[in-house]
Write a protein that holds these residues in place. Sequence first.
Motif, PDB file in Angstrom:
ATOM      1  N   LEU A 277     -41.977 -58.637 -61.784  1.00  0.00           N
ATOM      2  CA  LEU A 277     -42.448 -58.425 -60.405  1.00  0.00           C
ATOM      3  C   LEU A 277     -42.527 -56.921 -60.116  1.00  0.00           C
ATOM      4  O   LEU A 277     -41.623 -56.178 -60.497  1.00  0.00           O
ATOM      5  N   PRO A 278     -43.582 -56.481 -59.465  1.00  0.00           N
ATOM      6  CA  PRO A 278     -43.724 -55.043 -59.170  1.00  0.00           C
ATOM      7  C   PRO A 278     -42.700 -54.562 -58.147  1.00  0.00           C
ATOM      8  O   PRO A 278     -42.271 -55.326 -57.278  1.00  0.00           O
TER       9      PRO A 278
ATOM     10  N   TYR B 163     -48.912 -60.735 -58.005  1.00  0.00           N
ATOM     11  CA  TYR B 163     -50.174 -60.083 -58.404  1.00  0.00           C
ATOM     12  C   TYR B 163     -50.578 -59.089 -57.320  1.00  0.00           C
ATOM     13  O   TYR B 163     -50.029 -59.091 -56.210  1.00  0.00           O
ATOM     14  N   ARG B 164     -51.597 -58.251 -57.690  1.00  0.00           N
ATOM     15  CA  ARG B 164     -52.011 -57.187 -56.782  1.00  0.00           C
ATOM     16  C   ARG B 164     -53.349 -57.561 -56.164  1.00  0.00           C
ATOM     17  O   ARG B 164     -54.254 -58.005 -56.868  1.00  0.00           O
TER      18      ARG B 164
ATOM     19  N   GLU C 241     -52.190 -54.721 -51.700  1.00  0.00           N
ATOM     20  CA  GLU C 241     -50.928 -55.387 -51.362  1.00  0.00           C
ATOM     21  C   GLU C 241     -50.353 -56.022 -52.630  1.00  0.00           C
ATOM     22  O   GLU C 241     -51.099 -56.400 -53.535  1.00  0.00           O
ATOM     23  N   ASN C 242     -49.019 -56.101 -52.648  1.00  0.00           N
ATOM     24  CA  ASN C 242     -48.395 -56.905 -53.689  1.00  0.00           C
ATOM     25  C   ASN C 242     -48.181 -58.291 -53.113  1.00  0.00           C
ATOM     26  O   ASN C 242     -47.647 -58.440 -52.011  1.00  0.00           O
ATOM     27  N   ILE C 243     -48.632 -59.277 -53.871  1.00  0.00           N
ATOM     28  CA  ILE C 243     -48.450 -60.642 -53.404  1.00  0.00           C
ATOM     29  C   ILE C 243     -47.487 -61.358 -54.359  1.00  0.00           C
ATOM     30  O   ILE C 243     -47.748 -61.455 -55.554  1.00  0.00           O
TER      31      ILE C 243
ATOM     32  N   PHE D 243     -45.949 -64.441 -50.282  1.00  0.00           N
ATOM     33  CA  PHE D 243     -45.797 -63.412 -49.235  1.00  0.00           C
ATOM     34  C   PHE D 243     -46.327 -62.088 -49.777  1.00  0.00           C
ATOM     35  O   PHE D 243     -46.198 -61.778 -50.969  1.00  0.00           O
ATOM     36  N   SER D 244     -46.977 -61.359 -48.889  1.00  0.00           N
ATOM     37  CA  SER D 244     -47.564 -60.079 -49.310  1.00  0.00           C
ATOM     38  C   SER D 244     -46.764 -58.957 -48.666  1.00  0.00           C
ATOM     39  O   SER D 244     -46.274 -59.101 -47.541  1.00  0.00           O
ATOM     40  N   LEU D 245     -46.650 -57.859 -49.421  1.00  0.00           N
ATOM     41  CA  LEU D 245     -45.978 -56.671 -48.881  1.00  0.00           C
ATOM     42  C   LEU D 245     -46.875 -55.469 -49.133  1.00  0.00           C
ATOM     43  O   LEU D 245     -47.410 -55.318 -50.234  1.00  0.00           O
ATOM     44  N   PRO D 246     -47.080 -54.640 -48.147  1.00  0.00           N
ATOM     45  CA  PRO D 246     -47.972 -53.489 -48.330  1.00  0.00           C
ATOM     46  C   PRO D 246     -47.381 -52.472 -49.311  1.00  0.00           C
ATOM     47  O   PRO D 246     -46.180 -52.227 -49.303  1.00  0.00           O
ATOM     48  N   VAL D 247     -48.249 -51.928 -50.179  1.00  0.00           N
ATOM     49  CA  VAL D 247     -47.814 -50.893 -51.117  1.00  0.00           C
ATOM     50  C   VAL D 247     -48.053 -49.550 -50.442  1.00  0.00           C
ATOM     51  O   VAL D 247     -49.176 -49.218 -50.092  1.00  0.00           O
ATOM     52  N   THR D 248     -47.010 -48.781 -50.212  1.00  0.00           N
ATOM     53  CA  THR D 248     -47.188 -47.512 -49.499  1.00  0.00           C
ATOM     54  C   THR D 248     -47.242 -46.337 -50.466  1.00  0.00           C
ATOM     55  O   THR D 248     -46.647 -46.396 -51.527  1.00  0.00           O
TER      56      THR D 248
END
Lengths: 464, 149, 196
Positions: free
Chosen positions: A348-349, A386-387, A391-393, A459-464
């Motif tokens: 996982l990223p 996955y990307r 976003e990372n999902i 769930f998605s999380l924003p990549v900053t």
Amino acid sequence: MLTSAVVLLFTFLSYLVYEVVTFRQTYVRQLYTLSRIISANCTAALAFDNPDDAGEVLRALKAEKHIVAAALYDKQGNLFSKYPQDYPLQTIPRDQVQFEENHRFEKSHLIIFEPVVQNDKILGVLYLKSDMDAMYDRIRLYASIAAAVIAVSFVVAYFLSNMLQRSISEPVHALTRTAKTVSEKKDYSVRATKTGNDEIGYLTDAFNQMLSEIQMQNAQIQRFNQKLELTIEQRTHDLEIANKELEAFSYSVSHDLRAPLRSINGFSGILMEDYGHLLGEEGIQTLKSIMRNGTRMGQLIDDLLAFSRLGKQHVAKLNLNMTTLTKTVYDDLKEQYGNKGEVVINPLPEIKGDRSMLRQVMQNLISNALKYSMKKDNPLVEIGAYRENGENIYYVKDNGAGFNMQYYDKLFGVFQRLHSATDFEGTGVGLALVHRIILKHDGRIWAEGKENEGATFYFSLPVT
Amino acid sequence: MHDSIHDVDILLVEDNPDDAALVIRALKKCNLGNKLIHLSDGEQALNFLFGKGEFSEREVEEDKPRVILLDLKMPKVDGLEVLKAVREDPRTRVIPVVIMTSSAEEKDIVNTYNSGVNAYVVKPVGFDNFSKAVAELGMFWLLVNQSSR
Amino acid sequence: MQILKKPFISRSTKTGSAAIPCMAIVILMALPGMRAPFQETSESKANQVKAVFLYNFTQFVVWPQRIFNSKTSPFVIGVLGENTFGPYLNEVIESEGVDGHPIVVRHYKSITHDVDECQILFIDKSFPAVKQAIESLKGKPVLTVSDSENFMRHAGMLRFYIEGGKLRIEINQEASQKSGLEVSSKLLRIATLYRE
């Protein structure tokens, strides 16, 4: 200005052409008249071979300053007499002598042949050559008049346009200046000065009216804004109060509800320990029901408190190794659910997030997946990511009981359950908590499912 | 229950008699509750610790409890105030204080640790867990931990 | 009306050595109806010009209409005395007319009764009785012409004379007026007016 000049010029040019044409016609006519008089006076001189007399007649042409040359030819075409005496003969070639009334223009000269006739008998021919200076004089005069007229017209037109400019352009300029002031200084209180009751006056009125309208609307918008700000302030204040009340409430719930529950459980426990042997089988089962429900209620209160506490909890974002975090979570859960089934954890990223919160998310999702798939013959749980679109999902997939998409909108609600407590234990707070945590991380959460086939939670999380 | 106000191992300050009963029973189950005195509010606790009022005959310096189990929410003087008073007075400063409470409020935890608490224990709702937690607590502070008496 | 053909003139002027005879011819050419004679003397040249002038008078003098009996009555030019014109006069008037009246030439050796039928009478200077001839025509519309020096003194109307190598005309206007003849002012312009 230019248009009128061109029109004037064309008018003068056409008049000039007309003038030249008519002048030439007139001049030819005049010269014919003159030549007829001269030729009439020369008949006797020709008839009686008197060149002196002819010369005298021709010399009378001296009065006509435009006559360049004159000559008298006899019937055979021989030069009989000429004027002026020293005029070069070769300019009047003999073979051009004609015995018919005739004229032609030659190098800005008019040449006329007029036969000398006495009683129908042609005695010879008169040659007259006149310059066209008269015409050129006239054209010059005409041109100078035209130039003068045009000049005067321009002066008059200039003054007229100046006057018109003052009455038309000035109000327009004033209007433009006002518009500029308005747009540059955003000052809608200025007004254009009305100068007359013409179209521009109306335009000025309309413009001023527009400004008033804008000013009014601006004031209205400002009033609305102020009102809105006040409302927001009020609401914020109300919310703060409500939040505080909620905090107090949750505090009292945690403290005051837990205490009696603890007593119920505690004394039930004591009853079981100290007096269990007196109760009999049925009494012991009843006591166990009390204790089980007491425990469940305690769990409910704990979950509810965790959920409500999340609202005011600060998200401390740190770089998280999601793979490690997930494995730790799974290791803890493994004991609870045993080693039945297969759990695949894909790499996982990394992501920035609150460790305890995301740990909670993973814990809830994985425990759900395990819980709902355990009753299958070959339980399978897959965790991956996955990307997509920056976003990372992350997803947690199982082949368990799944759910009916018809009730999807109840999935993330507090105390909403899609399965009965006897089939799968739970308080109905877990997914609501997950939902809330993901929202606090500016992410999204969604799910796909089918009854008895499994469910996937993303769930998605924003990549900053 | 230990009637003597002298030679006290455990001072339990708990306003809820049921909770107190549960704690005492749990401790007694493992033989730790013999020298225990239970007081039901903060004022009594302070009087006991500093030899005032009804406990004026107590030798404060000679006769310190080995551990104080303190509830937070109490009438008159609450647990936090008791804790602060204990930590401020050089005579009582070294007594271990364990906060036992129903809530796991972050605010409370932070405040009590700032005031020098030795442990913060949320009383489990379940009977088994509760009994187990109290037993471990008593063992640790009375048998394992060697305080500077 | 005849116009001499140019080729004749241009051909004769081609040779430079013949320039002077050619000039002489050119002058003669100025006279209407003339043909170049084969031999010429200054005398005959003068006579040629006189013949032409006689004819030209018909153009500048107006005779009263009554003198003609009919439309076809001839216009008579009479020559009294010696005929010094030779063939020239006939050549000049050939196929010419005055107001539709054909021109004829009559020769008179003496003053005969039909002399007054002439409209122009030329009296040669060799004729002895000039005075009588004029008097016989007194009051008749006959234009008397002569090259005699005393002609005007006898109330003759037109006289030829040479001046500067050129043939000139002298006119006695009073005499012509008395005879009912109108002499054109144009002719008067170029002529010398005789005064007694």
